[in-house]
Design an enzyme around this catalytic site. Structure first.
Site, mmCIF file in Angstrom:
data_model
loop_
_atom_site.group_PDB
_atom_site.id
_atom_site.type_symbol
_atom_site.label_atom_id
_atom_site.label_comp_id
_atom_site.label_asym_id
_atom_site.label_seq_id
_atom_site.Cartn_x
_atom_site.Cartn_y
_atom_site.Cartn_z
ATOM 1 N N ILE A 61 -26.918 8.361 25.002
ATOM 2 C CA ILE A 61 -26.798 7.162 24.150
ATOM 3 C C ILE A 61 -25.975 7.575 22.928
ATOM 4 O O ILE A 61 -26.356 8.518 22.219
ATOM 5 C CB ILE A 61 -28.188 6.634 23.716
ATOM 6 C CG1 ILE A 61 -28.982 6.172 24.947
ATOM 7 C CG2 ILE A 61 -28.031 5.488 22.722
ATOM 8 C CD1 ILE A 61 -30.376 5.662 24.646
ATOM 9 N N ALA A 116 -22.866 -5.186 43.496
ATOM 10 C CA ALA A 116 -22.697 -5.625 42.104
ATOM 11 C C ALA A 116 -21.865 -4.651 41.265
ATOM 12 O O ALA A 116 -20.796 -5.015 40.779
ATOM 13 C CB ALA A 116 -24.068 -5.840 41.463
ATOM 14 N N GLU A 117 -22.303 -3.414 41.118
ATOM 15 C CA GLU A 117 -21.667 -2.533 40.137
ATOM 16 C C GLU A 117 -20.180 -2.316 40.397
ATOM 17 O O GLU A 117 -19.359 -2.437 39.489
ATOM 18 C CB GLU A 117 -22.374 -1.174 40.114
ATOM 19 C CG GLU A 117 -23.803 -1.267 39.643
ATOM 20 C CD GLU A 117 -24.424 0.105 39.444
ATOM 21 O OE1 GLU A 117 -23.802 0.978 38.846
ATOM 22 O OE2 GLU A 117 -25.567 0.292 39.896
ATOM 23 N N ASN A 141 -20.513 -0.901 28.972
ATOM 24 C CA ASN A 141 -21.415 -0.072 29.773
ATOM 25 C C ASN A 141 -21.866 -0.857 31.007
ATOM 26 O O ASN A 141 -22.033 -2.070 30.943
ATOM 27 C CB ASN A 141 -22.655 0.288 28.939
ATOM 28 C CG ASN A 141 -23.674 1.093 29.710
ATOM 29 O OD1 ASN A 141 -23.342 2.102 30.344
ATOM 30 N ND2 ASN A 141 -24.931 0.662 29.683
ATOM 31 N N GLY A 182 -20.004 9.595 39.906
ATOM 32 C CA GLY A 182 -18.738 8.942 39.578
ATOM 33 C C GLY A 182 -18.313 7.857 40.547
ATOM 34 O O GLY A 182 -17.126 7.557 40.644
ATOM 35 N N HIS A 240 -25.008 -1.311 33.526
ATOM 36 C CA HIS A 240 -26.437 -1.017 33.654
ATOM 37 C C HIS A 240 -26.932 -1.589 34.987
ATOM 38 O O HIS A 240 -26.634 -2.746 35.305
ATOM 39 C CB HIS A 240 -27.221 -1.628 32.492
ATOM 40 C CG HIS A 240 -28.675 -1.280 32.566
ATOM 41 N ND1 HIS A 240 -29.144 -0.006 32.284
ATOM 42 C CD2 HIS A 240 -29.745 -2.009 32.950
ATOM 43 C CE1 HIS A 240 -30.444 0.021 32.487
ATOM 44 N NE2 HIS A 240 -30.831 -1.173 32.878
HETATM 45 C C1 GAR Z 1 -25.035 3.818 38.232
HETATM 46 O O1 GAR Z 1 -25.965 3.142 39.022
HETATM 47 C C2 GAR Z 1 -25.054 3.266 36.820
HETATM 48 O O2 GAR Z 1 -25.242 1.886 36.765
HETATM 49 C C3 GAR Z 1 -26.212 4.004 36.244
HETATM 50 O O3 GAR Z 1 -26.091 5.319 36.737
HETATM 51 C C4 GAR Z 1 -25.455 5.274 38.020
HETATM 52 C C5 GAR Z 1 -24.269 6.215 38.005
HETATM 53 O O4 GAR Z 1 -23.679 6.339 39.270
HETATM 54 N N1 GAR Z 1 -26.202 3.942 34.800
HETATM 55 C C6 GAR Z 1 -27.311 3.873 34.071
HETATM 56 O O5 GAR Z 1 -28.415 3.924 34.536
HETATM 57 C C7 GAR Z 1 -27.063 3.755 32.574
HETATM 58 N N2 GAR Z 1 -28.269 3.335 31.898
HETATM 59 P P1 GAR Z 1 -22.183 6.865 39.439
HETATM 60 O O6 GAR Z 1 -22.049 8.179 38.670
HETATM 61 O O7 GAR Z 1 -22.043 7.070 40.928
HETATM 62 O O8 GAR Z 1 -21.243 5.807 38.911
#
Ligand code: GAR
Length: 199
Positions: A91, A178-179, A106, A14, A108
């Site tokens: 998905i 980035a994210e 979403n 999360g 990615h």
């Molecule tokens: C993140 O890196 C997200 O981009 C990826 O899972 C991780 C979740 O981390 N999502 C995918 O791969 C979707 N295809 P988080 O639970 O710490 O946010």
């Protein structure tokens, strides 16, 4: 002020949910409010983050029957205007997307169209980037449609791959650079659009 009601769907630690919560606290995510977190597994870190922020959290187990029906019911019960998938590792079916009928975005952890689609999630994405030998990767926020990672791109940001990177090191850099920046920005853009349409 009118705000869009946001549901965040999570499967893991999360940290992206936390970035959204922090952006909301700082006033950067201001056109939307996180009204609901849906966790698809019990005991994941994202649940504690939602609770600490005082956000309603429904645990709806993805592996159990009627998962999508329960998700749709929760979205309706909380009058959700938009969904953010923040580390959701499932998905959703075309049927769910059609029945929800509102924006879903979403995050990615790669520069789509590289290293995306079915089977590309979490650390696997970064391992694939390292195996290929790309020198630049990044993150993408996109609208969700019936094609896995195939919807319209909203924002992207590039991140360098450095010598000696492991999948874990690269994942952390992509998250930090980035994210955690892009996801709140994209959520604000989409929420602001919803508010404009409501007014
Ligand atoms: C993140 O890196 C997200 O981009 C990826 O899972 C991780 C979740 O981390 N999502 C995918 O791969 C979707 N295809 P988080 O639970 O710490 O946010």
């Amino acid at each position: 002020m009118l705000t869009a009601r946001i549901a965040v769907v999570v499967s893991g630690g999360g940290t992206n949910l936390q970035a959204l919560i922090d952006a909301q606290k700082r006033g950067e995510l201001k056109s939307g409010r996180i009204a609901l977190v849906i966790a698809d597994k019990a005991g994941i870190g994202a649940i504690a983050r939602a609770e600490a922020a005082g956000i309603s959290c429904d645990v709806i187990i993805r592996k159990e029957p009627d998962f999508e029906e329960k998700v749709l019911s929760a979205l309706a019960a909380h009058t959700i205007d938009m969904v953010v998938l923040a580390g959701f590792l499932g998905i959703f079916s075309a049927d769910l997307l059609r029945r929800f009928g509102k924006p879903m975005i979403n995050i990615h952890p790669a520069l789509i169209p590289s290293f995306c689609g079915k089977g590309f999630y979490g650390l696997r994405v970064h391992q694939a980037a390292l195996d290929y030998g790309v020198k630049v990767t990044g993150a993408t926020v996109h609208y969700v449609n019936e094609v896995a990672d195939g919807g319209e791109i909203i924002l992207q940001k590039a991140v360098d791959v450095l010598p000696g990177d492991t999948a874990e090191i690269l994942q952390r850099r992509v998250m930090e650079q980035a994210e955690w920046v892009l996801l709140p920005q994209a959520a604000e853009l989409v929420a602001a659009q919803i508010v404009r349409e409501k007014e």
